[in-house]
Design a protein around this motif. Structure first.
Motif, PDB file in Angstrom:
ATOM      1  N   LEU A 175       0.860  -1.180   0.000  1.00 54.40           N
ATOM      2  CA  LEU A 175       0.000   0.000   0.000  1.00 54.40           C
ATOM      3  C   LEU A 175       0.897   1.230   0.000  1.00 54.40           C
ATOM      4  O   LEU A 175       1.951   1.246   0.650  1.00 54.40           O
ATOM      5  CB  LEU A 175      -0.908   0.008   1.225  1.00 54.40           C
ATOM      6  N   GLU A 224       1.112   5.484   0.457  1.00 57.07           N
ATOM      7  CA  GLU A 224       0.515   6.741   0.893  1.00 57.07           C
ATOM      8  C   GLU A 224       1.588   7.801   0.785  1.00 57.07           C
ATOM      9  O   GLU A 224       2.554   7.815   1.552  1.00 57.07           O
ATOM     10  CB  GLU A 224      -0.005   6.638   2.323  1.00 57.07           C
ATOM     11  N   ALA A 251      -7.285  -0.077   8.852  1.00 60.48           N
ATOM     12  CA  ALA A 251      -6.555   0.900   8.037  1.00 60.48           C
ATOM     13  C   ALA A 251      -6.310   0.362   6.631  1.00 60.48           C
ATOM     14  O   ALA A 251      -6.496   1.064   5.635  1.00 60.48           O
ATOM     15  CB  ALA A 251      -5.239   1.283   8.707  1.00 60.48           C
ATOM     16  N   GLN A 252      -5.887  -0.903   6.537  1.00 64.31           N
ATOM     17  CA  GLN A 252      -5.664  -1.509   5.227  1.00 64.31           C
ATOM     18  C   GLN A 252      -6.963  -1.550   4.431  1.00 64.31           C
ATOM     19  O   GLN A 252      -6.997  -1.187   3.252  1.00 64.31           O
ATOM     20  CB  GLN A 252      -5.103  -2.914   5.376  1.00 64.31           C
ATOM     21  N   ASP A 256      -7.760   1.908   3.147  1.00 61.66           N
ATOM     22  CA  ASP A 256      -6.875   2.335   2.063  1.00 61.66           C
ATOM     23  C   ASP A 256      -7.236   1.657   0.750  1.00 61.66           C
ATOM     24  O   ASP A 256      -7.271   2.292  -0.298  1.00 61.66           O
ATOM     25  CB  ASP A 256      -5.409   2.052   2.410  1.00 61.66           C
ATOM     26  N   LEU A 307      -2.825   8.127  -2.547  1.00 59.80           N
ATOM     27  CA  LEU A 307      -2.902   6.711  -2.233  1.00 59.80           C
ATOM     28  C   LEU A 307      -2.663   5.853  -3.469  1.00 59.80           C
ATOM     29  O   LEU A 307      -2.999   6.242  -4.586  1.00 59.80           O
ATOM     30  CB  LEU A 307      -4.273   6.360  -1.653  1.00 59.80           C
TER      31      LEU A 307
END
Length: 162
Positions: free
Chosen positions: A64, A66, A125-126, A129, A155
């Motif tokens: 992921l 950010e 959170a994952q 996202d 993102l």
């Protein structure tokens, strides 16, 4: 600066010593030869990784993104599949995804997106996202067996084929 098994450390040290002792470099077709007084290292080019298709491939979440920060995933394999009929299926690591999408050049726009299930706090959170990347529209770039999704914000997500 990681510790490995003694046999692996010895192999690494032998390789680094041979590399440092090389005095000649030759290229012959797809082979590279580094040699020295008591050393010879031969390298062969690897075939390119076949390019996977964006549509019809099951992609597994690897990273992921950010902003400038990349983080590994913390769950069961999270997946994404864009199907030829305009539907999408996936898994955030804790919730099942379903929806529809349209393509406009290299941009994918989720025209509907639903997530079903519950998330443990460690996976929230994952989950958030993944959904944020998918629901806002994203560009999709396939490079070999890697799919990179970049949303309009900061993102992104990197997936790989199995």
């Amino acid at each position: 600066e990681r510790g490995c098994e003694p046999a692996v450390m010895a192999s690494e040290q032998a390789y680094l010593s041979a590399l440092a002792a090389a005095t000649t470099i030759e290229r012959n077709d797809d082979q590279l030869l580094l040699s020295g007084p008591r050393t010879e290292l031969r390298f062969a080019a690897l075939p390119p990784v076949p390019t996977a298709e964006l549509i019809g491939t099951v992609w597994t979440l690897e990273t992921l993104i950010e902003g400038d920060t990349a983080s590994s995933v913390a769950s069961e394999p999270a997946t994404l599949e864009l199907r030829a009929d305009g539907t999408l299926r996936g898994f955030t690591g804790c919730r099942t995804l379903s929806g529809t999408y349209t393509l406009s050049g290299d941009e994918v726009v989720a025209t509907s997106l639903a997530a079903e299930g519950e998330c443990a706090p460690a996976l929230a959170a994952q989950d958030g996202d993944v959904i944020a990347v998918l629901e806002g529209g994203f560009t999709a770039t396939v490079d070999g067996d890697r799919l990179t999704l970049s949303s309009q914000g900061e993102l992104g997500a990197v997936y790989r084929t199995n």
